[in-house]
Write an enzyme that holds these catalytic residues in place. Structure first.
Site, PDB file in Angstrom:
ATOM      1  N   LYS A  39       0.841  -1.203   0.000  1.00  0.00           N
ATOM      2  CA  LYS A  39       0.000   0.000   0.000  1.00  0.00           C
ATOM      3  C   LYS A  39       0.877   1.255   0.000  1.00  0.00           C
ATOM      4  CE  LYS A  39      -0.279  -0.343   5.038  1.00  0.00           C
ATOM      5  NZ  LYS A  39      -1.111  -0.831   6.173  1.00  0.00           N
ATOM      6  N   TYR A 259      15.995  29.682  10.934  1.00  0.00           N
ATOM      7  CA  TYR A 259      14.735  30.287  11.397  1.00  0.00           C
ATOM      8  C   TYR A 259      14.599  30.196  12.909  1.00  0.00           C
ATOM      9  CZ  TYR A 259      12.631  30.475   6.700  1.00  0.00           C
ATOM     10  OH  TYR A 259      12.337  30.762   5.396  1.00  0.00           O
TER      11      TYR A 259
HETATM   12  C1  LIG Z   1      -0.331  -1.776   6.819  1.00  0.00           C
HETATM   13  C2  LIG Z   1      -0.904  -3.049   7.262  1.00  0.00           C
HETATM   14  C3  LIG Z   1      -0.097  -4.195   7.343  1.00  0.00           C
HETATM   15  C4  LIG Z   1       1.397  -4.151   7.216  1.00  0.00           C
HETATM   16  O1  LIG Z   1       1.934  -3.693   8.426  1.00  0.00           O
HETATM   17  P1  LIG Z   1       3.494  -3.629   8.724  1.00  0.00           P
HETATM   18  O2  LIG Z   1       3.566  -3.224  10.140  1.00  0.00           O
HETATM   19  O3  LIG Z   1       4.057  -2.591   7.799  1.00  0.00           O
HETATM   20  O4  LIG Z   1       4.064  -4.962   8.454  1.00  0.00           O
HETATM   21  C5  LIG Z   1      -0.710  -5.400   7.623  1.00  0.00           C
HETATM   22  N1  LIG Z   1      -2.048  -5.482   7.849  1.00  0.00           N
HETATM   23  C6  LIG Z   1      -2.847  -4.392   7.808  1.00  0.00           C
HETATM   24  C7  LIG Z   1      -4.306  -4.549   8.070  1.00  0.00           C
HETATM   25  C8  LIG Z   1      -2.308  -3.146   7.530  1.00  0.00           C
HETATM   26  O5  LIG Z   1      -3.101  -2.064   7.501  1.00  0.00           O
END
Ligand SMILES: *Cc1c(COP(=O)(O)O)cnc(C)c1O
Length: 369
Positions: A39, A259
């Site tokens: 994702k 800044y």
């Molecule tokens: C993002 C996600 C993962 C992966 O998680 P990691 O901690 O990056 O391994 C797995 N399951 C779900 C439901 C997620 O949203």
């Protein structure tokens, strides 16, 4: 697109390291299946480059968050098994099916929508069931599971591929939540006929074999984040983030840097200004805390990180290493992802997914085998 020589800041992505991380996890959990979470554009590293490398490393099942991400992944992997965590927003069921995507059904409502859709098509299509065992975000509550399984007619019209849940505290092996969620998941999934069951993402994989079930679905560990915070990172780093030195000046008299004049110099100090800032994902929260490296020499950030520029202390670094045009590691072998994340009070996930569009992305290929 700029060439690497002309670039102000360079992100080198090591695809071989990603392939090795996949194989490491797959070997660790076999005979359970190792899926991959890609994702958010493969955690910011580029879906188009990363997905085929994972497939070539042996991955068959991929998870994304949204329909749009699933459609994008389908263009790169025509034959992969693609699952969508967030499920189908009501009305998008047909689009899911058209692209051969498997939605997670996250509520009784979603199950009903999916069944009505199947009815219009007069066919039964695979879907996943997400059970909420403690995140309270998405998924069926245990009472929803009871309601579902008592409705034999409804169950008969579902083809459930993955039944899964998500751990809230997997990065803390001492948390009692892990065992509680495991037990609740066991109880719920025993009621549901599914092809595969899984609860572990990256960190959950390291909690023990009983967390592996039929599949794991790691994300961050594939990309080099430490799935076992507080312990040595078993994964290979996959990124190097470098920025070019633009100017170097010596401050001999008391003076402030950046800044807000948050950093005051009271002794002779050499300051290098490098071409990276928060617009590139070099988060402002790490101001005055992050450490950059020039070769193996540490150069701490001085004062505030701004949008396009960062100032670093190069007082003790040999002259030949701090010439304008030279490159500085803002994330690299000596200051890995999780160190920078800690300096910015966040986690590696957020650093990766916020790497900016201005970076020149350079991929080191995976070895073919
Ligand atoms: C993002 C996600 C993962 C992966 O998680 P990691 O901690 O990056 O391994 C797995 N399951 C779900 C439901 C997620 O949203």
């Amino acid at each position: 697109m700029s060439s690497m020589d002309e670039s102000s800041a360079i992100l080198t992505i090591d695809l071989e390291a990603i392939a090795q991380n996949y194989r490491y996890l797959a070997d660790r959990v076999a005979p359970a299946e190792c899926c991959a979470v890609v994702k958010a554009d493969a955690y910011g590293l580029g879906l188009a480059a990363v997905a085929p490398v994972l497939r070539d490393a042996g991955c068959e099942t991929f998870f994304v968050a949204t329909l749009e991400e699933g459609i994008a992944l389908r263009t790169h992997l025509a034959d992969a098994d693609i699952h969508v965590f967030n499920g189908a927003i009501a009305g998008t069921e047909a689009k899911m099916a058209e692209h051969g995507l498997t939605p997670a059904l996250n509520s009784l409502d979603a199950i009903q929508h999916w069944q009505s859709f199947q009815h219009t098509r007069d066919e039964v299509l695979p879907a996943d069931i997400h059970i909420d065992t403690g995140m309270s975000r998405l998924g069926l509550m245990p009472e929803d599971v009871s309601a579902l399984v008592s409705d034999k007619a409804a169950m008969g019209k579902l083809d459930i591929d993955c039944v899964f849940s998500h751990l809230a505290c997997a990065d803390d092996p001492a948390s009692p939540m892990n065992r509680q969620q495991l037990n609740e998941f066991e109880a719920c999934r025993s009621l549901i006929q599914a092809r595969r069951a899984g609860i572990a993402a990256a960190s959950g994989t390291f909690l023990g074999d009983e967390f592996h079930f039929d599949f794991i679905r790691p994300g961050i560990a594939l990309y080099g984040g430490n799935p076992t915070p507080g312990n040595p990172n078993p994964m290979r780093q996959t990124i190097r983030f470098q920025a070019r030195i633009l100017q170097v000046r010596t401050l001999d008299a008391p003076r402030t840097v950046g800044y807000g004049a948050t950093h005051a110099v009271n002794q002779p100090t050499k300051v290098a200004t490098i071409a990276v800032g928060y617009a590139d994902g070099y988060l402002r929260a790490a101001s005055g805390r992050a450490i950059t490296y020039i070769g193996d020499q540490a150069a701490p950030v001085l004062g505030r990180i701004s949008m396009d520029l960062t100032t670093i202390d190069v007082t003790n670094i040999p002259e030949d290493l701090i010439q304008p045009g030279g490159l500085v590691d803002v994330i690299g072998p000596h200051n890995p992802l999780d160190d920078f994340a800690a300096a910015a009070d966040t986690i590696g996930y957020e650093i990766l997914t916020r790497l900016g569009p201005r970076l020149h992305r350079h991929y080191l290929p995976a070895e073919s085998r």
